[in-house]
Design a protein around this motif. Structure first.
Motif, PDB file in Angstrom:
ATOM      1  N   THR A   1       4.453 -19.036  19.088  1.00 15.08           N
ATOM      2  CA  THR A   1       3.660 -18.403  20.141  1.00 15.08           C
ATOM      3  C   THR A   1       4.246 -18.670  21.524  1.00 15.08           C
ATOM      4  OG1 THR A   1       2.159 -20.322  20.063  1.00 15.08           O
ATOM      5  CG2 THR A   1       1.503 -18.367  18.851  1.00 15.08           C
ATOM      6  N   GLY A   2       5.529 -18.966  21.571  1.00 16.56           N
ATOM      7  CA  GLY A   2       6.226 -19.018  22.840  1.00 16.56           C
ATOM      8  C   GLY A   2       6.376 -20.383  23.482  1.00 16.56           C
ATOM      9  N   THR A   3       5.931 -21.448  22.799  1.00 15.45           N
ATOM     10  CA  THR A   3       6.099 -22.798  23.334  1.00 15.45           C
ATOM     11  C   THR A   3       7.175 -23.520  22.530  1.00 15.45           C
ATOM     12  OG1 THR A   3       3.783 -22.955  24.047  1.00 15.45           O
ATOM     13  CG2 THR A   3       4.972 -25.022  23.750  1.00 15.45           C
ATOM     14  N   PRO A   4       8.366 -23.738  23.083  1.00 12.65           N
ATOM     15  CA  PRO A   4       9.420 -24.426  22.326  1.00 12.65           C
ATOM     16  C   PRO A   4       8.912 -25.762  21.785  1.00 12.65           C
ATOM     17  CG  PRO A   4      10.300 -23.518  24.357  1.00 12.65           C
ATOM     18  CD  PRO A   4       8.812 -23.352  24.432  1.00 12.65           C
ATOM     19  N   SER A   5       9.031 -25.934  20.478  1.00 14.90           N
ATOM     20  CA  SER A   5       8.435 -27.101  19.845  1.00 14.90           C
ATOM     21  C   SER A   5       9.179 -27.425  18.566  1.00 14.90           C
ATOM     22  CB  SER A   5       6.960 -26.822  19.536  1.00 14.90           C
ATOM     23  OG  SER A   5       6.340 -27.931  18.935  1.00 14.90           O
TER      24      SER A   5
ATOM     25  N   LEU B   1      -0.860 -19.536  24.886  1.00 13.36           N
ATOM     26  CA  LEU B   1      -0.405 -18.143  24.788  1.00 13.36           C
ATOM     27  C   LEU B   1      -1.218 -17.243  25.713  1.00 13.36           C
ATOM     28  CD1 LEU B   1      -2.140 -15.872  22.872  1.00 13.36           C
ATOM     29  CD2 LEU B   1      -1.518 -17.477  21.099  1.00 13.36           C
ATOM     30  N   ARG B   2      -2.500 -17.568  25.906  1.00 13.68           N
ATOM     31  CA  ARG B   2      -3.298 -16.767  26.836  1.00 13.68           C
ATOM     32  C   ARG B   2      -2.895 -17.028  28.280  1.00 13.68           C
ATOM     33  NH1 ARG B   2      -9.448 -16.652  24.203  1.00 13.68           N
ATOM     34  NH2 ARG B   2      -8.806 -15.600  22.262  1.00 13.68           N
TER      35      ARG B   2
ATOM     36  N   ARG C   1       0.031 -17.579  29.223  1.00 14.11           N
ATOM     37  CA  ARG C   1       1.313 -16.892  29.418  1.00 14.11           C
ATOM     38  C   ARG C   1       1.207 -15.390  29.206  1.00 14.11           C
ATOM     39  NH1 ARG C   1       3.636 -21.676  26.157  1.00 14.11           N
ATOM     40  NH2 ARG C   1       4.622 -22.950  27.758  1.00 14.11           N
ATOM     41  N   ASN C   2       0.006 -14.897  28.941  1.00 14.14           N
ATOM     42  CA  ASN C   2      -0.182 -13.471  28.662  1.00 14.14           C
ATOM     43  C   ASN C   2       0.734 -13.018  27.529  1.00 14.14           C
ATOM     44  OD1 ASN C   2      -1.401 -10.962  29.032  1.00 14.14           O
ATOM     45  ND2 ASN C   2       0.139 -10.293  30.514  1.00 14.14           N
ATOM     46  N   PHE C   3       0.779 -13.827  26.483  1.00  9.73           N
ATOM     47  CA  PHE C   3       1.646 -13.590  25.319  1.00  9.73           C
ATOM     48  C   PHE C   3       1.126 -12.368  24.561  1.00  9.73           C
ATOM     49  CE2 PHE C   3       3.486 -14.831  21.163  1.00  9.73           C
ATOM     50  CZ  PHE C   3       4.752 -15.208  21.575  1.00  9.73           C
ATOM     51  N   LYS C   4       1.992 -11.365  24.367  1.00  6.86           N
ATOM     52  CA  LYS C   4       1.589 -10.081  23.787  1.00  6.86           C
ATOM     53  C   LYS C   4       2.049  -9.961  22.330  1.00  6.86           C
ATOM     54  CE  LYS C   4       1.753  -7.593  28.187  1.00  6.86           C
ATOM     55  NZ  LYS C   4       2.026  -8.766  29.030  1.00  6.86           N
ATOM     56  N   PRO C   5       1.476  -8.985  21.592  1.00  8.84           N
ATOM     57  CA  PRO C   5       1.908  -8.792  20.205  1.00  8.84           C
ATOM     58  C   PRO C   5       3.408  -8.596  20.056  1.00  8.84           C
ATOM     59  CG  PRO C   5      -0.086  -7.533  20.615  1.00  8.84           C
ATOM     60  CD  PRO C   5       0.349  -8.103  21.942  1.00  8.84           C
ATOM     61  N   GLU C   6       4.007  -7.873  21.010  1.00  6.17           N
ATOM     62  CA  GLU C   6       5.454  -7.659  20.911  1.00  6.17           C
ATOM     63  C   GLU C   6       6.228  -8.949  21.126  1.00  6.17           C
ATOM     64  OE1 GLU C   6       4.066  -5.483  24.748  1.00  6.17           O
ATOM     65  OE2 GLU C   6       3.288  -5.959  22.750  1.00  6.17           O
ATOM     66  N   ASP C   7       5.688  -9.869  21.948  1.00  6.95           N
ATOM     67  CA  ASP C   7       6.317 -11.184  22.103  1.00  6.95           C
ATOM     68  C   ASP C   7       6.243 -11.959  20.793  1.00  6.95           C
ATOM     69  OD1 ASP C   7       6.730 -10.745  24.880  1.00  6.95           O
ATOM     70  OD2 ASP C   7       4.647 -11.288  25.261  1.00  6.95           O
ATOM     71  N   PHE C   8       5.089 -11.880  20.153  1.00  8.27           N
ATOM     72  CA  PHE C   8       4.891 -12.547  18.863  1.00  8.27           C
ATOM     73  C   PHE C   8       5.893 -12.028  17.845  1.00  8.27           C
ATOM     74  CE2 PHE C   8       2.245 -13.391  14.966  1.00  8.27           C
ATOM     75  CZ  PHE C   8       2.184 -14.762  15.119  1.00  8.27           C
ATOM     76  N   GLY C   9       6.143 -10.710  17.901  1.00  5.09           N
ATOM     77  CA  GLY C   9       7.068 -10.106  16.954  1.00  5.09           C
ATOM     78  C   GLY C   9       8.484 -10.615  17.079  1.00  5.09           C
ATOM     79  N   VAL C  10       8.875 -11.051  18.278  1.00  8.15           N
ATOM     80  CA  VAL C  10      10.222 -11.594  18.482  1.00  8.15           C
ATOM     81  C   VAL C  10      10.465 -12.796  17.578  1.00  8.15           C
ATOM     82  CG1 VAL C  10      11.718 -12.767  20.152  1.00  8.15           C
ATOM     83  CG2 VAL C  10      10.412 -10.731  20.830  1.00  8.15           C
ATOM     84  N   PHE C  11       9.408 -13.594  17.354  1.00  9.04           N
ATOM     85  CA  PHE C  11       9.537 -14.809  16.557  1.00  9.04           C
ATOM     86  C   PHE C  11       9.190 -14.585  15.087  1.00  9.04           C
ATOM     87  CE2 PHE C  11       8.313 -16.106  20.906  1.00  9.04           C
ATOM     88  CZ  PHE C  11       9.473 -16.776  21.244  1.00  9.04           C
ATOM     89  N   HIS C  12       8.848 -13.331  14.713  1.00  6.94           N
ATOM     90  CA  HIS C  12       8.455 -13.023  13.335  1.00  6.94           C
ATOM     91  C   HIS C  12       9.165 -11.748  12.858  1.00  6.94           C
ATOM     92  CE1 HIS C  12       5.203 -15.558  14.849  1.00  6.94           C
ATOM     93  NE2 HIS C  12       4.915 -15.847  13.601  1.00  6.94           N
ATOM     94  N   PRO C  13      10.501 -11.757  12.824  1.00  7.45           N
ATOM     95  CA  PRO C  13      11.214 -10.524  12.477  1.00  7.45           C
ATOM     96  C   PRO C  13      11.156 -10.155  10.999  1.00  7.45           C
ATOM     97  CG  PRO C  13      12.763 -12.320  12.754  1.00  7.45           C
ATOM     98  CD  PRO C  13      11.412 -12.862  13.141  1.00  7.45           C
ATOM     99  N   GLY C  14      10.753 -11.073  10.133  1.00  6.15           N
ATOM    100  CA  GLY C  14      10.776 -10.800   8.704  1.00  6.15           C
ATOM    101  C   GLY C  14       9.411 -10.474   8.142  1.00  6.15           C
ATOM    102  N   GLY C  15       9.416  -9.863   6.924  1.00 10.70           N
ATOM    103  CA  GLY C  15       8.181  -9.622   6.193  1.00 10.70           C
ATOM    104  C   GLY C  15       7.324  -8.528   6.795  1.00 10.70           C
ATOM    105  N   LYS C  16       6.082  -8.450   6.348  1.00 11.29           N
ATOM    106  CA  LYS C  16       5.168  -7.395   6.772  1.00 11.29           C
ATOM    107  C   LYS C  16       4.843  -7.503   8.257  1.00 11.29           C
ATOM    108  CE  LYS C  16       0.731  -5.262   5.639  1.00 11.29           C
ATOM    109  NZ  LYS C  16       1.302  -3.933   5.488  1.00 11.29           N
ATOM    110  N   LEU C  17       4.650  -8.729   8.733  1.00 16.54           N
ATOM    111  CA  LEU C  17       4.342  -8.913  10.141  1.00 16.54           C
ATOM    112  C   LEU C  17       5.478  -8.412  11.013  1.00 16.54           C
ATOM    113  CD1 LEU C  17       2.468  -9.966  12.328  1.00 16.54           C
ATOM    114  CD2 LEU C  17       3.482 -12.222  12.024  1.00 16.54           C
TER     115      LEU C  17
END
Length: 313
Positions: free
Chosen positions: A66-70, A171-172, A174-190
């Motif tokens: 969700t955008g926080t390096p960890s 994430l709120r 940072r106004n983290f959007k669905p498309e931002d989430f998609g950057v970290f989830h390129p595989g599978g149905k999501l």
């Protein structure tokens, strides 16, 4: 009712009540922790031993997605070389219900020696961990759901929930959007749902001149293979001709020019739209194909079969 079913309900009620108690008694440091992590130059290093370690892995994964390096660092491995994974720009989020796990002490000492901010999550405010921590995310000291007071159940649920609360608050912020989430989830149905139209569209648009006779328009549509033709003038879409338009204009069809038969101001989608949104439009309009336009210019054709093959449904 079976004993097993009643036990399951008892466990869930116990943990649900504990979550409500946590929601009503959130630690004062929570907002300060969110502020600290939001402005962090490095990463959130999440660590814990035993069951807390399993929860720590999940929290690290949720933060990272969700955008926080960890990242998760095993405290025992840290004592044998992995301490180098903790940098001066990082913050350590340490999990321990008792706050006294011996394996954590080297990491605690490392954070104190090198001034790395330490955030403790524990139900024991007077524990070694919490006394050493800069920020305290104290969870309620409530009975475990096992009935014998020894199996980590309620405590791990509360710790996991605290991690989720942190991730969502960040994430709120940072106004983290669905498309931002998609950057970290390129595989599978999501990942498929996060794909944009431009990745799935066909770039070869069947173009038809507005004054072209319908005999020529039919040949262009047939050659395109999409059951659609784009009526284009000066590189701008004027209308589209579909199989439905052909049926509606069957009487004297071959006597018409292309623009006479076309649907003016047709539904189009931009190349940057999420594929899942495009699929929703197709389903809503009960159609199977769309022209993709970059402004007035047609740049592609999107067919519902392309979306289904990509797993967007």
């Amino acid at each position: 009712m079976s004993d097993a079913l009643e036990t399951a309900r008892e466990v869930l009620r116990t943990e649900a009540d504990a979550l409500i108690a946590l929601a009503e008694a959130m630690p004062d440091d929570f907002t300060r922790v969110v502020d600290l992590i939001e402005g962090l130059a490095g990463r959130v290093i999440v660590t814990g031993m035993g069951k807390s370690g399993h929860i720590a892995r999940k929290i690290a994964a949720t933060l990272a997605s969700t955008g926080t390096p960890s990242m998760f660092v095993h405290p025992a491995e840290a004592s044998h070389g992995d301490m180098g994974m903790i940098g001066s720009a990082d913050v350590v989020l340490m999990l321990s219900n008792s706050g006294e796990a011996a394996e954590l002490r080297d990491v605690i000492e490392h954070t104190r020696r090198f001034s790395v901010p330490l955030i403790g999550i524990s139900s024991k405010p007077g524990s070694t961990l919490m006394l050493a921590s800069d920020h305290h995310l104290t969870i309620p000291a409530l009975p475990e759901a096992c009935g014998i007071g020894m199996v980590p159940t309620t405590s791990t649920t509360l710790t996991l929930a605290m991690g989720d609360a942190l991730a969502v608050a960040l994430l709120r912020r940072r106004n983290f959007k669905p498309e931002d989430f998609g950057v970290f989830h390129p595989g599978g149905k999501l990942g498929a749902q996060m794909v944009r139209v431009e990745r799935l569209m066909h770039p070869n648009v069947p173009r038809i001149d507005p004054d072209a006779p319908m005999s020529e328009a039919l040949l262009t549509m047939t050659a395109g293979g999409f059951g659609i033709g784009a009526v284009v003038a000066d590189d701008a879409l004027m209308g589209v001709i579909t199989d439905g338009d052909l049926r509606r204009n069957m009487d004297g069809l071959m006597d018409h020019a292309a623009l006479d038969v076309a649907t003016r101001d047709p539904l189009t989608v931009p190349p940057g739209m999420l594929a899942a949104q495009a699929l929703a439009l197709l389903n809503e309009r009960k159609i199977s194909v769309l022209i993709v336009c970059d402004g007035p210019k047609p740049v592609g054709v999107l067919h519902i079969h392309d979306l289904l093959r990509a797993g967007v449904a």
